[in-house]
Design a protein around this motif. Structure first.
Motif, PDB file in Angstrom:
ATOM      1  N   ARG A   1      27.164  -5.596 -10.327  1.00  8.75           N
ATOM      2  CA  ARG A   1      28.290  -6.426 -10.736  1.00  8.75           C
ATOM      3  C   ARG A   1      27.921  -7.900 -10.592  1.00  8.75           C
ATOM      4  O   ARG A   1      27.020  -8.247  -9.829  1.00  8.75           O
ATOM      5  CB  ARG A   1      29.522  -6.098  -9.900  1.00  8.75           C
ATOM      6  CG  ARG A   1      29.894  -4.621  -9.978  1.00  8.75           C
ATOM      7  CD  ARG A   1      31.287  -4.326  -9.509  1.00  8.75           C
ATOM      8  NE  ARG A   1      31.566  -2.903  -9.582  1.00  8.75           N
ATOM      9  CZ  ARG A   1      32.776  -2.351  -9.578  1.00  8.75           C
ATOM     10  NH1 ARG A   1      33.845  -3.142  -9.491  1.00  8.75           N
ATOM     11  NH2 ARG A   1      32.945  -1.053  -9.643  1.00  8.75           N
ATOM     12  N   VAL A   2      28.627  -8.753 -11.302  1.00  9.33           N
ATOM     13  CA  VAL A   2      28.272 -10.172 -11.316  1.00  9.33           C
ATOM     14  C   VAL A   2      28.439 -10.821  -9.948  1.00  9.33           C
ATOM     15  O   VAL A   2      27.886 -11.895  -9.705  1.00  9.33           O
ATOM     16  CB  VAL A   2      29.085 -10.946 -12.376  1.00  9.33           C
ATOM     17  CG1 VAL A   2      28.667 -10.540 -13.771  1.00  9.33           C
ATOM     18  CG2 VAL A   2      30.583 -10.730 -12.179  1.00  9.33           C
ATOM     19  N   SER A   3      29.184 -10.193  -9.062  1.00 13.94           N
ATOM     20  CA  SER A   3      29.350 -10.736  -7.711  1.00 13.94           C
ATOM     21  C   SER A   3      28.025 -10.833  -6.971  1.00 13.94           C
ATOM     22  O   SER A   3      27.907 -11.600  -6.004  1.00 13.94           O
ATOM     23  CB  SER A   3      30.321  -9.870  -6.905  1.00 13.94           C
ATOM     24  OG  SER A   3      29.905  -8.516  -6.881  1.00 13.94           O
ATOM     25  N   ILE A   4      27.025 -10.103  -7.434  1.00 19.47           N
ATOM     26  CA  ILE A   4      25.715 -10.117  -6.778  1.00 19.47           C
ATOM     27  C   ILE A   4      25.046 -11.490  -6.868  1.00 19.47           C
ATOM     28  O   ILE A   4      24.167 -11.816  -6.074  1.00 19.47           O
ATOM     29  CB  ILE A   4      24.795  -9.033  -7.394  1.00 19.47           C
ATOM     30  CG1 ILE A   4      23.627  -8.717  -6.463  1.00 19.47           C
ATOM     31  CG2 ILE A   4      24.284  -9.457  -8.764  1.00 19.47           C
ATOM     32  CD1 ILE A   4      22.772  -7.552  -6.929  1.00 19.47           C
ATOM     33  N   PHE A   5      25.476 -12.320  -7.814  1.00 16.83           N
ATOM     34  CA  PHE A   5      24.844 -13.616  -8.024  1.00 16.83           C
ATOM     35  C   PHE A   5      25.435 -14.736  -7.170  1.00 16.83           C
ATOM     36  O   PHE A   5      24.873 -15.833  -7.129  1.00 16.83           O
ATOM     37  CB  PHE A   5      24.953 -14.036  -9.501  1.00 16.83           C
ATOM     38  CG  PHE A   5      24.354 -13.055 -10.462  1.00 16.83           C
ATOM     39  CD1 PHE A   5      23.028 -12.665 -10.344  1.00 16.83           C
ATOM     40  CD2 PHE A   5      25.113 -12.517 -11.487  1.00 16.83           C
ATOM     41  CE1 PHE A   5      22.473 -11.758 -11.232  1.00 16.83           C
ATOM     42  CE2 PHE A   5      24.573 -11.606 -12.374  1.00 16.83           C
ATOM     43  CZ  PHE A   5      23.252 -11.225 -12.250  1.00 16.83           C
ATOM     44  N   SER A   6      26.573 -14.496  -6.530  1.00 14.81           N
ATOM     45  CA  SER A   6      27.250 -15.559  -5.780  1.00 14.81           C
ATOM     46  C   SER A   6      27.286 -15.245  -4.291  1.00 14.81           C
ATOM     47  O   SER A   6      27.311 -14.074  -3.901  1.00 14.81           O
ATOM     48  CB  SER A   6      28.697 -15.727  -6.275  1.00 14.81           C
ATOM     49  OG  SER A   6      28.739 -16.204  -7.595  1.00 14.81           O
ATOM     50  N   PRO A   7      27.296 -16.280  -3.432  1.00 16.40           N
ATOM     51  CA  PRO A   7      27.514 -16.037  -1.996  1.00 16.40           C
ATOM     52  C   PRO A   7      28.838 -15.311  -1.789  1.00 16.40           C
ATOM     53  O   PRO A   7      29.818 -15.573  -2.499  1.00 16.40           O
ATOM     54  CB  PRO A   7      27.553 -17.452  -1.408  1.00 16.40           C
ATOM     55  CG  PRO A   7      26.797 -18.298  -2.390  1.00 16.40           C
ATOM     56  CD  PRO A   7      27.093 -17.709  -3.730  1.00 16.40           C
ATOM     57  N   GLY A   8      28.871 -14.409  -0.822  1.00 19.77           N
ATOM     58  CA  GLY A   8      30.049 -13.573  -0.622  1.00 19.77           C
ATOM     59  C   GLY A   8      31.334 -14.344  -0.419  1.00 19.77           C
ATOM     60  O   GLY A   8      32.389 -13.977  -0.950  1.00 19.77           O
ATOM     61  N   GLU A   9      31.288 -15.426   0.374  1.00 18.17           N
ATOM     62  CA  GLU A   9      32.507 -16.183   0.642  1.00 18.17           C
ATOM     63  C   GLU A   9      33.014 -16.881  -0.620  1.00 18.17           C
ATOM     64  O   GLU A   9      34.221 -17.061  -0.791  1.00 18.17           O
ATOM     65  CB  GLU A   9      32.265 -17.185   1.763  1.00 18.17           C
ATOM     66  CG  GLU A   9      32.066 -16.505   3.130  1.00 18.17           C
ATOM     67  CD  GLU A   9      31.781 -17.482   4.237  1.00 18.17           C
ATOM     68  OE1 GLU A   9      31.366 -18.632   3.926  1.00 18.17           O
ATOM     69  OE2 GLU A   9      31.963 -17.132   5.416  1.00 18.17           O
ATOM     70  N   THR A  10      32.101 -17.250  -1.501  1.00 21.87           N
ATOM     71  CA  THR A  10      32.504 -17.821  -2.791  1.00 21.87           C
ATOM     72  C   THR A  10      33.212 -16.766  -3.629  1.00 21.87           C
ATOM     73  O   THR A  10      34.226 -17.048  -4.287  1.00 21.87           O
ATOM     74  CB  THR A  10      31.286 -18.360  -3.550  1.00 21.87           C
ATOM     75  OG1 THR A  10      30.646 -19.371  -2.772  1.00 21.87           O
ATOM     76  CG2 THR A  10      31.687 -18.941  -4.908  1.00 21.87           C
ATOM     77  N   VAL A  11      32.706 -15.560  -3.589  1.00 20.84           N
ATOM     78  CA  VAL A  11      33.342 -14.449  -4.318  1.00 20.84           C
ATOM     79  C   VAL A  11      34.761 -14.230  -3.803  1.00 20.84           C
ATOM     80  O   VAL A  11      35.701 -14.048  -4.592  1.00 20.84           O
ATOM     81  CB  VAL A  11      32.519 -13.153  -4.176  1.00 20.84           C
ATOM     82  CG1 VAL A  11      33.261 -11.970  -4.795  1.00 20.84           C
ATOM     83  CG2 VAL A  11      31.151 -13.310  -4.825  1.00 20.84           C
ATOM     84  N   LEU A  12      34.943 -14.257  -2.500  1.00 19.82           N
ATOM     85  CA  LEU A  12      36.255 -14.003  -1.918  1.00 19.82           C
ATOM     86  C   LEU A  12      37.261 -15.108  -2.221  1.00 19.82           C
ATOM     87  O   LEU A  12      38.416 -14.830  -2.542  1.00 19.82           O
ATOM     88  CB  LEU A  12      36.132 -13.836  -0.399  1.00 19.82           C
ATOM     89  CG  LEU A  12      35.316 -12.641   0.110  1.00 19.82           C
ATOM     90  CD1 LEU A  12      35.302 -12.640   1.635  1.00 19.82           C
ATOM     91  CD2 LEU A  12      35.860 -11.332  -0.415  1.00 19.82           C
ATOM     92  N   GLU A  13      36.829 -16.370  -2.133  1.00 22.33           N
ATOM     93  CA  GLU A  13      37.785 -17.478  -2.247  1.00 22.33           C
ATOM     94  C   GLU A  13      37.937 -18.022  -3.657  1.00 22.33           C
ATOM     95  O   GLU A  13      39.051 -18.370  -4.070  1.00 22.33           O
ATOM     96  CB  GLU A  13      37.388 -18.628  -1.314  1.00 22.33           C
ATOM     97  CG  GLU A  13      38.356 -19.798  -1.373  1.00 22.33           C
ATOM     98  CD  GLU A  13      38.184 -20.783  -0.228  1.00 22.33           C
ATOM     99  OE1 GLU A  13      38.788 -21.868  -0.280  1.00 22.33           O
ATOM    100  OE2 GLU A  13      37.444 -20.460   0.736  1.00 22.33           O
ATOM    101  N   HIS A  14      36.844 -18.104  -4.418  1.00 24.03           N
ATOM    102  CA  HIS A  14      36.890 -18.862  -5.668  1.00 24.03           C
ATOM    103  C   HIS A  14      36.813 -18.024  -6.945  1.00 24.03           C
ATOM    104  O   HIS A  14      37.492 -18.343  -7.930  1.00 24.03           O
ATOM    105  CB  HIS A  14      35.762 -19.898  -5.682  1.00 24.03           C
ATOM    106  CG  HIS A  14      35.880 -20.929  -4.622  1.00 24.03           C
ATOM    107  ND1 HIS A  14      36.810 -21.950  -4.669  1.00 24.03           N
ATOM    108  CD2 HIS A  14      35.207 -21.088  -3.448  1.00 24.03           C
ATOM    109  CE1 HIS A  14      36.697 -22.714  -3.594  1.00 24.03           C
ATOM    110  NE2 HIS A  14      35.727 -22.206  -2.828  1.00 24.03           N
TER     111      HIS A  14
END
Length: 425
Positions: free
Chosen positions: A41-54
């Motif tokens: 999934r595209v979430s693999i490209f972003s830091p986890g906390e960025t995925v959660l908040e932004h």
């Protein structure tokens, strides 16, 4: 003005599952196309906390306004941060949104810290709620509440230690946290999580905390161990306060919490032993253990009263196994949904739902439970709703509505049962 060079184009469905990537994507992120398409999934490209908040806000804005542009930090396969700008647009088929397209350009003239989205304190707290899968702690809280309410219903007030009740609740929560985190740890180390791309986040597939970079294997193992030890310390105190039988309940719970996914037993993979251990742990053992902790004694009814909520807890596990079926099968995790197949397993859902309500009604009319507990039957429309979805959409992504309905049904059933027992005392 920042200079831009490399460009990536990635499309995904509404759940973030990657559908296409460009050659530039391979160069920027370091993955091959066959490692990503249909597998990540595209979430693999972003830091986890960025995925959660932004990320949820970015996608919502793109859907509502037609596009969203921002600067951010992405992460390469080797962990290297990438300063970049991204343009997100919704994709459509026949006038219906089916996903998103992200066009990413590397910002060669900027450092990662210059463009990294700010992370709030609340998100850092929320990170731990994700790691521990805190919303699912109702699975242990509700049977302990039922055990406490059953004690109030059956026992003289002077024989009940409510201090011990609250300690038992904390011990149960710590034990469940340990089970959740060990589950994530062993599902990752066994390879189950890596091959599962069909989960319904946040309902199935675990917390994905390692995949998102929120935690590593060492942190999960240590945190799970500390939670287990905390539960054990409270259990030892309760053993001296109420009787050493408490330790038997604690040891049984710890055994199933650890070996649910841990080798060599790996109960979750053994053709029904996982479902049995969940039903016992979050049903009869939780209610009877609570009764023993607060009164120092138990009888058969202390176990029986936990069966209806135990069946509903298994039901949450059962429905969550549907989207994970193929990944579980590949990983050798042969639970009952894998063993039966989705088409047959959907009837198991209806059967357990019937057992939960049927047992409660039988015991209410036979005097074990107060008739007031029949108020749980106000939830029958919700049960019918979720059953119809399971029977019809068992192989579709729209099944997620049944996952949500099952969790709500479990919560309302447990609260009504505990409340009617307590106020019927």
């Amino acid at each position: 003005m920042a200079r831009t060079e490399l460009k990536s184009v990635i499309t995904c469905d509404m759940e973030g599952r990657i559908e296409t990537i460009s050659k530039g994507s391979e160069r920027i992120f370091g993955y091959r196309e066959d490692e990503l398409v249909g597998k990540k999934r595209v979430s693999i490209f972003s830091p986890g906390e960025t995925v959660l908040e932004h990320v949820p806000t970015w996608l919502k804005t793109a859907s509502e306004e037609g596009e969203f542009n921002t600067e951010t930090v992405f992460v390469k396969k080797d962990g290297t941060p990438i300063p970049a700008k991204i343009r997100i647009t919704p994709t459509f088929r026949d006038g219906v949104q089916i996903g998103y397209c992200g066009i990413t350009e590397v910002l060669e003239d900027k450092a990662p810290q210059e463009v990294a989205p700010k992370i709030s304190f609340l998100t850092k707290v929320f990170t731990w709620l994700v790691i521990t899968r805190a919303p699912f702690l109702t699975a242990v809280i509700l049977p302990i509440l039922i055990g406490g309410a059953w004690t109030a219903y059956r026992s003289p007030a002077e024989s009940v230690s409510w201090q011990n009740f609250w300690l038992a609740l904390v011990a149960g929560i710590a034990l469940h946290v340990s089970a959740n985190v060990f589950n994530d740890y062993f599902d990752w180390t066994s390879g189950t999580d890596q091959i599962n791309n069909d989960y319904f986040l946040p309902y199935s597939g675990g917390s994905r905390s390692i995949e998102l970079g929120l935690a590593d294997e060492k942190l999960l193992r240590r945190f799970a161990t500390v939670s287990l030890l905390l539960s054990g310390v409270i259990g030892v105190y309760l053993a001296f306060a109420s009787g050493f039988g408490v330790l038997l309940f604690g040891l049984a719970g710890a055994f199933m919490a650890y070996f649910y996914t841990a080798p060599p037993l790996r109960l979750a993979a053994r053709k029904g032993l996982g479902e049995l251990s969940i039903g016992l742990s979050f049903g009869p053992l939780a209610t009877a253990g609570t009764v023993y902790a607060v009164t120092g004694s138990i009888d058969l009814s202390s176990f029986l009263v936990g069966l209806p909520i135990g069946f509903l807890t298994v039901l949450i596990l059962w429905i969550n196994q549907f989207p994970d079926e193929q990944a579980d099968k590949q990983a050798g995790k042969i639970n009952l949904v894998v063993l039966l197949g989705k088409q047959k397993a959907r009837w198991g859902y209806v059967l357990m739902l019937g057992l939960a309500f049927g047992l409660l009604a039988y015991w209410a009319f036979n005097g074990l439970l107060p008739l007031l507990t029949m108020l749980t039957f106000l939830l029958i429309p919700m049960a019918v709703y979720s059953s119809r979805i399971v029977l019809r959409d068992y192989a579709k992504r729209s099944l997620v509505r049944a996952n949500v309905a099952t969790i709500r049904l479990h919560a309302f059933f447990g609260l009504i049962m505990a409340g009617t027992l307590f106020f019927g005392s």
